[in-house]
Design an enzyme around this catalytic site. Sequence first.
Site, short mmCIF file in Angstrom:
data_model
loop_
_atom_site.label_atom_id
_atom_site.label_comp_id
_atom_site.label_asym_id
_atom_site.label_seq_id
_atom_site.Cartn_x
_atom_site.Cartn_y
_atom_site.Cartn_z
N HIS A 183 0.84 -1.21 0.00
CA HIS A 183 0.00 0.00 0.00
C HIS A 183 0.87 1.25 0.00
CE1 HIS A 183 -3.58 2.42 1.39
NE2 HIS A 183 -2.59 3.18 1.85
N GLU A 184 1.88 1.27 0.85
CA GLU A 184 2.74 2.45 0.93
C GLU A 184 3.59 2.61 -0.34
OE1 GLU A 184 2.13 4.59 3.09
OE2 GLU A 184 0.78 3.27 4.15
N GLU A 204 -6.56 6.52 -1.41
CA GLU A 204 -6.43 5.37 -0.52
C GLU A 204 -7.04 4.13 -1.15
OE1 GLU A 204 -4.58 5.27 2.19
OE2 GLU A 204 -4.07 7.35 1.71
N HIS A 219 1.87 4.64 -2.91
CA HIS A 219 2.03 6.08 -2.76
C HIS A 219 3.39 6.54 -3.28
CE1 HIS A 219 -1.71 6.50 -0.67
NE2 HIS A 219 -1.34 5.79 0.36
#
Length: 670
Positions: free
Chosen positions: A173-174, A256, A177
Amino acid sequence: MDFFEHQEVARRTSRRLIVLFVLAVVCVVVAVNVVGAGVYFTAFAPAGLPWATTALPNGFFLTNTLVVLGLIAGGTAIEMSALASGGDAVAKMVGARPLDPSTRDLLDRRLLNVVEEMAIASGVPVPRVFVMDDQGSINAFAAGHSINDAVITVTRGTLTRLNRDELQGVIGHEFSHVLNGDMRLNMRLIGVLFGLTMVAMAGRFLLEVAGRGRGSSNRGGGIAVVALAGVTLWVLGYIGVFFGRLIKAAVSRQREFLADASAVQFTRNPDGIGGALRKIGGLGAVEGLGTRIDHPQAEALSHLFLGAARPAFVSGLFATHPPIEERVRRIYGRRVDFLPAPEDRVATSLKGRSGAEADRPPIPFFAASPAAGAAEAASASFPDAMSPVAGLVTASAAAAEKIADAVGTVSRPRSRDFALDDAQRATLDALRSAAEDGSRSQLLALALLVDLDAELRAQQNAVIAEAYGSDALPIVDDYCSRIQQLPPGARQPLVDVAMPALRKLPQDARQRLLRVAHMLIVADGRLSVQEFLLFTILKRRRGPDAARPVPISHHSVRELPREAGLVLSLAAAVRLPARAEHAFNAGVLLLPGVDAPFTPGESIRLDAVSDALDRLNRLAPLAKPQLIKAVTATAFADDATNWRAASTLRMICAALDAPLPPRLLDVEAG
């Protein structure tokens, strides 16, 4: 959307952020002037005269406007300056502990391995990793101006409450980003939001001044005015806070969902990020903890985190994150129950017993035995994603399209990629141990540049000894001999592993490394592919401009024909040295309207290509795919390539901040 489209969306969102910021500033300025005028009339208007006939002091509105603009602009500038060092500055804002790449703490080691695997599988430099030891919740964030200065920060609860698959989902997930351009946008947002709160902070400061002066009888009137001004600014300042939270919600919420979907794509496992979110929901329902961050900076950084840092803003108009229930439903396609998230007692006890060992300082290179370094590395295993791809590899006519589409994704190794025997893997593990140490990582980088010719090597050793001392030479020689045991394709990724250790070095040490590397390269008066690849990556990822955001100066490759021609010429000289112009023409065909000149291989110079790549990196995101497709067509001229051309392609993509997964060396026909 692909990597470049996500980058463009983030860029457009940045422009929208500026518009919203300007509107918020206008609202604050207008409110301060209107209310300020009302307060002035109430406090100072002569008795019996209506407000309309009472003249305001000369420059009243101008003074108010300049003061408010000065507060907001000054606060934004101060915060942006504090964040100039990149992701490290954000991690330090929350008191996070940097992880030593050589740590043997089991939980820290697991986290480092997961981050390293994800970084190498996506073709980005391994980011530094931090842990918020005083936070028992499950949360994480990525921060930085670019992939070259990114950091990953997780809470202690993320380490102790999640299994490896769930931890991998959070890191995936990170990494979304990191790859999708969200970090730079979020860094700007921190500065903008801080500026919008400056009016309220100024009001609070005036109230404190008034409170300290209450005991002075001869200044009672002045204190009352200060207190009134403080209350006014403090109340009106919350207009900026209101707009700040609204901007965060508008910018962050939908991204998100994208990051959750990307985590599933990267890990090929919905139970990774899905399991982590289910545990977050369970932890929030039972203990009220969830993703809560108990830190003074939690509100300012709430848009960075995996989940909402403050429960008060979990839902509604100001929510920076979608509800956990909705995120879980989108991952699984149906409603799924939450999971309990107890801390793993075994993991916690291991953490307690071995925590001191993680704080050991790195071993200085002049005090370390090369043999000891190899022995210490025995317990570590190198990520499979670093396995080399050797020999010729066929490619279809669609190779350029496939590779451009795969930029910014995460590759998964195939079984036939694992071409290392046991001895080579042991050698790779030992070199990885060196790559993770701050001092030895410098010598490893230099060892990759040392020539095999005895006479030239003697000249290079003299340069190394002058810069690092004669004690460094045996270590460099040992690393050089080990490197020669590896297939060529396995060597370049060692630099990616060394990035966190090199990043910890002071700026002057990094400058010295680049200077010595350049001296080693020019020692023989010629430039090899291996040397150029390494120096370009070191300069882009650890040079003085590595942590600075790259401005967009060009919107089409047509604006940079000479630079594009030089880069294509390099790829052509590597792919087909005897027929370089033939390979060059294969790439130029994909650059219609670009009058790119061909440069013969013997005329290509390191500094010229480095400067060309720096300028090409200022292309708008949607202009870069055309250039990458052209370089790919050159590297795969005649529907084939080799490890040198494929590595050159990866290097060029790295210089353009377009990470190319290592398995893309393995493009096949059809």
